[in-house]
Design a protein around this motif. Sequence first.
Motif, PDB file in Angstrom:
ATOM      1  N   UNK A 184     -27.960 -21.352 -27.044  1.00  0.00           N
ATOM      2  CA  UNK A 184     -28.683 -20.587 -28.067  1.00  0.00           C
ATOM      3  C   UNK A 184     -27.763 -19.606 -28.792  1.00  0.00           C
ATOM      4  N   UNK A 185     -26.732 -19.142 -28.075  1.00  0.00           N
ATOM      5  CA  UNK A 185     -25.785 -18.208 -28.703  1.00  0.00           C
ATOM      6  C   UNK A 185     -25.056 -18.871 -29.872  1.00  0.00           C
ATOM      7  N   UNK A 186     -24.956 -20.209 -29.820  1.00  0.00           N
ATOM      8  CA  UNK A 186     -24.208 -20.918 -30.858  1.00  0.00           C
ATOM      9  C   UNK A 186     -24.953 -21.007 -32.184  1.00  0.00           C
ATOM     10  N   UNK A 187     -26.137 -20.391 -32.258  1.00  0.00           N
ATOM     11  CA  UNK A 187     -26.750 -20.172 -33.568  1.00  0.00           C
ATOM     12  C   UNK A 187     -25.821 -19.326 -34.438  1.00  0.00           C
ATOM     13  N   UNK A 188     -25.097 -18.434 -33.806  1.00  0.00           N
ATOM     14  CA  UNK A 188     -24.143 -17.551 -34.498  1.00  0.00           C
ATOM     15  C   UNK A 188     -22.900 -18.352 -34.909  1.00  0.00           C
ATOM     16  N   UNK A 189     -22.382 -18.216 -36.154  1.00  0.00           N
ATOM     17  CA  UNK A 189     -22.826 -17.245 -37.161  1.00  0.00           C
ATOM     18  C   UNK A 189     -23.884 -17.808 -38.107  1.00  0.00           C
ATOM     19  N   UNK A 190     -24.820 -16.953 -38.506  1.00  0.00           N
ATOM     20  CA  UNK A 190     -25.877 -17.327 -39.437  1.00  0.00           C
ATOM     21  C   UNK A 190     -25.601 -16.781 -40.837  1.00  0.00           C
ATOM     22  N   UNK A 191     -24.350 -16.533 -41.107  1.00  0.00           N
ATOM     23  CA  UNK A 191     -23.968 -15.969 -42.410  1.00  0.00           C
ATOM     24  C   UNK A 191     -24.326 -16.914 -43.551  1.00  0.00           C
ATOM     25  N   UNK A 192     -24.336 -18.226 -43.288  1.00  0.00           N
ATOM     26  CA  UNK A 192     -24.666 -19.208 -44.317  1.00  0.00           C
ATOM     27  C   UNK A 192     -26.127 -19.140 -44.739  1.00  0.00           C
ATOM     28  N   UNK A 193     -26.964 -18.428 -43.926  1.00  0.00           N
ATOM     29  CA  UNK A 193     -28.364 -18.226 -44.287  1.00  0.00           C
ATOM     30  C   UNK A 193     -28.602 -16.853 -44.908  1.00  0.00           C
ATOM     31  N   UNK A 194     -27.508 -16.120 -45.107  1.00  0.00           N
ATOM     32  CA  UNK A 194     -27.635 -14.828 -45.772  1.00  0.00           C
ATOM     33  C   UNK A 194     -27.594 -13.627 -44.847  1.00  0.00           C
ATOM     34  N   UNK A 195     -27.472 -13.859 -43.526  1.00  0.00           N
ATOM     35  CA  UNK A 195     -27.378 -12.743 -42.585  1.00  0.00           C
ATOM     36  C   UNK A 195     -25.939 -12.241 -42.536  1.00  0.00           C
ATOM     37  N   UNK A 196     -25.768 -10.960 -42.259  1.00  0.00           N
ATOM     38  CA  UNK A 196     -24.421 -10.440 -42.056  1.00  0.00           C
ATOM     39  C   UNK A 196     -23.894 -10.939 -40.716  1.00  0.00           C
ATOM     40  N   UNK A 197     -22.568 -10.871 -40.523  1.00  0.00           N
ATOM     41  CA  UNK A 197     -21.967 -11.346 -39.279  1.00  0.00           C
ATOM     42  C   UNK A 197     -22.547 -10.580 -38.089  1.00  0.00           C
ATOM     43  N   UNK A 198     -22.692  -9.263 -38.222  1.00  0.00           N
ATOM     44  CA  UNK A 198     -23.210  -8.438 -37.125  1.00  0.00           C
ATOM     45  C   UNK A 198     -24.681  -8.748 -36.851  1.00  0.00           C
ATOM     46  N   UNK A 199     -25.470  -8.866 -37.927  1.00  0.00           N
ATOM     47  CA  UNK A 199     -26.888  -9.187 -37.747  1.00  0.00           C
ATOM     48  C   UNK A 199     -27.049 -10.551 -37.079  1.00  0.00           C
ATOM     49  N   UNK A 200     -26.208 -11.510 -37.466  1.00  0.00           N
ATOM     50  CA  UNK A 200     -26.234 -12.839 -36.860  1.00  0.00           C
ATOM     51  C   UNK A 200     -25.938 -12.763 -35.368  1.00  0.00           C
ATOM     52  N   UNK A 201     -24.929 -11.995 -34.997  1.00  0.00           N
ATOM     53  CA  UNK A 201     -24.556 -11.836 -33.588  1.00  0.00           C
ATOM     54  C   UNK A 201     -25.701 -11.219 -32.790  1.00  0.00           C
ATOM     55  N   UNK A 202     -26.324 -10.196 -33.360  1.00  0.00           N
ATOM     56  CA  UNK A 202     -27.433  -9.510 -32.675  1.00  0.00           C
ATOM     57  C   UNK A 202     -28.623 -10.449 -32.510  1.00  0.00           C
ATOM     58  N   UNK A 203     -28.979 -11.181 -33.575  1.00  0.00           N
ATOM     59  CA  UNK A 203     -30.127 -12.102 -33.525  1.00  0.00           C
ATOM     60  C   UNK A 203     -29.910 -13.188 -32.470  1.00  0.00           C
ATOM     61  N   UNK A 204     -28.738 -13.818 -32.491  1.00  0.00           N
ATOM     62  CA  UNK A 204     -28.448 -14.906 -31.540  1.00  0.00           C
ATOM     63  C   UNK A 204     -28.464 -14.402 -30.103  1.00  0.00           C
ATOM     64  N   UNK A 205     -27.870 -13.243 -29.875  1.00  0.00           N
ATOM     65  CA  UNK A 205     -27.825 -12.666 -28.527  1.00  0.00           C
ATOM     66  C   UNK A 205     -29.215 -12.292 -28.045  1.00  0.00           C
ATOM     67  N   UNK A 206     -30.020 -11.690 -28.931  1.00  0.00           N
ATOM     68  CA  UNK A 206     -31.373 -11.269 -28.547  1.00  0.00           C
ATOM     69  C   UNK A 206     -32.261 -12.464 -28.229  1.00  0.00           C
ATOM     70  N   UNK A 207     -32.112 -13.563 -28.984  1.00  0.00           N
ATOM     71  CA  UNK A 207     -32.907 -14.770 -28.710  1.00  0.00           C
ATOM     72  C   UNK A 207     -32.589 -15.301 -27.310  1.00  0.00           C
ATOM     73  N   UNK A 208     -31.296 -15.364 -26.978  1.00  0.00           N
ATOM     74  CA  UNK A 208     -30.885 -15.840 -25.656  1.00  0.00           C
ATOM     75  C   UNK A 208     -31.384 -14.907 -24.558  1.00  0.00           C
ATOM     76  N   UNK A 209     -31.233 -13.604 -24.755  1.00  0.00           N
ATOM     77  CA  UNK A 209     -31.660 -12.635 -23.745  1.00  0.00           C
ATOM     78  C   UNK A 209     -33.171 -12.642 -23.573  1.00  0.00           C
ATOM     79  N   UNK A 210     -33.900 -12.815 -24.667  1.00  0.00           N
ATOM     80  CA  UNK A 210     -35.365 -12.876 -24.583  1.00  0.00           C
ATOM     81  C   UNK A 210     -35.800 -14.076 -23.743  1.00  0.00           C
TER      82      UNK A 210
END
Length: 495
Positions: free
Chosen positions: A68-94
Amino acid sequence: MLIPNQIKILRQYFYPSLGGILGGISVSTHFWLLFMPISLFILWKGSKRRISNFCWGFFFILISHSWLYDLHPLTWLGFSWLASLIISTLILLFCAFLGGILVYLWGWLVEIILWKEDVFKMKILSLAVKVFFLSLTWGLGELILSQTPFFWIGLGESLIPGDIYLAGLARWIGASGLCVLQILIGFWIFYIQGRWERKLYFKKIFLLGLLVFIFLHLFGGLKTPIKRNYEYPVAIWQTNIPTREKLKINDQFIEEKLSIAQKYAISNKAKLLVAPEGTLSNNFYFSKAIKVNTLSGGFRNSNNELRSSLLGFQIGDKSFTSFIDKNRLVPIGEKIPRFLDSFSKGLSAVGGIQPGSDSRFFDPKFTPPLAVAICYEISDGLEIRKAINSGAKLIITAANLDPYPAKLYNQFLSLARLRSIENKKNNLLVSNTGPSGLVQDDGKIIKLLDYDVEKNEIVFPNFSSEKTFYTKFGDKPILFLFILFLGLNFFWKIN
């Protein structure tokens, strides 16, 4: 020398976390026989401590679903690199946290039922009733979860590829039965170790369990050959178009590529061409008529809603004339709450899509009836079984697993192979970047293309009307046993 506080930390946190890690590693790897029994032994060992159960479940999901972490980076969808990292990490942790909570609740039930007295001095019949009930509870839990979007792979599917012979029992007991069996194996090891540690007699239990273990392998490995049909060549097209690049590709490029795949299919006398999930854009229209019967993943509009579908094109068609829509959608990734429609596209290239019918039975008329799983749906064995009972003679699995790593490919392949074993059906796999190929009715791989390459290939799937015990009766035996042992635990006092 360890002090009491350090021993307590090891027992409550380190050992169960290690057990979860070993279990997570063993999911869809060749290390099942080495790691999973040890992992489940550790689970039972710490089951009287609730925090230990949480740690086991948390780390099991954290490792098994680390892709699930490999969703990162989501920059191609308009997210910033940091926001992408946070989103991917939070999904995995959740997901890991949710796994921890579920095992915590199971451990709470173990505490209530099993740990009221000394397990190692309990009468065998009474102990067996309790342990079978607890194991069936876990198996039933995975069965229920498999009917929700919040399930990918569990203990039931983890036997493949590590122990294909034991997994052969799935044709009788399905994935939920395999799950129960593994929990019981873990308890057997725990019970033997506990009696040995307490200097109690354990040799008979060890030998009996070992004999049962060997018998189950022999029984699972037994198979009756079915008549194969080599007269139905099918062309598969592994497109290898990265998801991040799909937004830049036009319909003309896809039509040119598909034309090449058609020529390959015709030159090899293929009766059908199959392309993976998401290959064609919304309501794709060919400029030239299709020259070979084709099933291709794509999108269509229905009542102003976007659907991801497997689209059927007969020879002479320019637009699809049959379809089956994807029903199970990835939460957030494909299906997002309607109130967020104006704020987010979802974590996919096409934005939010809506589910179709839950039936996986597809009869495009130009092929024998099919059971279709579109990507994530391969985790739902019940709907595939229903499709086969409705008359499907072959499973077709179309997917797009990009941009995930090989770990997810392996898990996907394990799920596909188990669906074949459960129903004694060939499974034709066509994925964007892999896995693509053909799985035999006993779960063995007939053909598998290299990952991350574009490839056209001919395979010869077998269409079969045979049904296994599991196909006919499903999980009814497991439910019956659960009700039986529930009654024995709470309404009948065993002397």
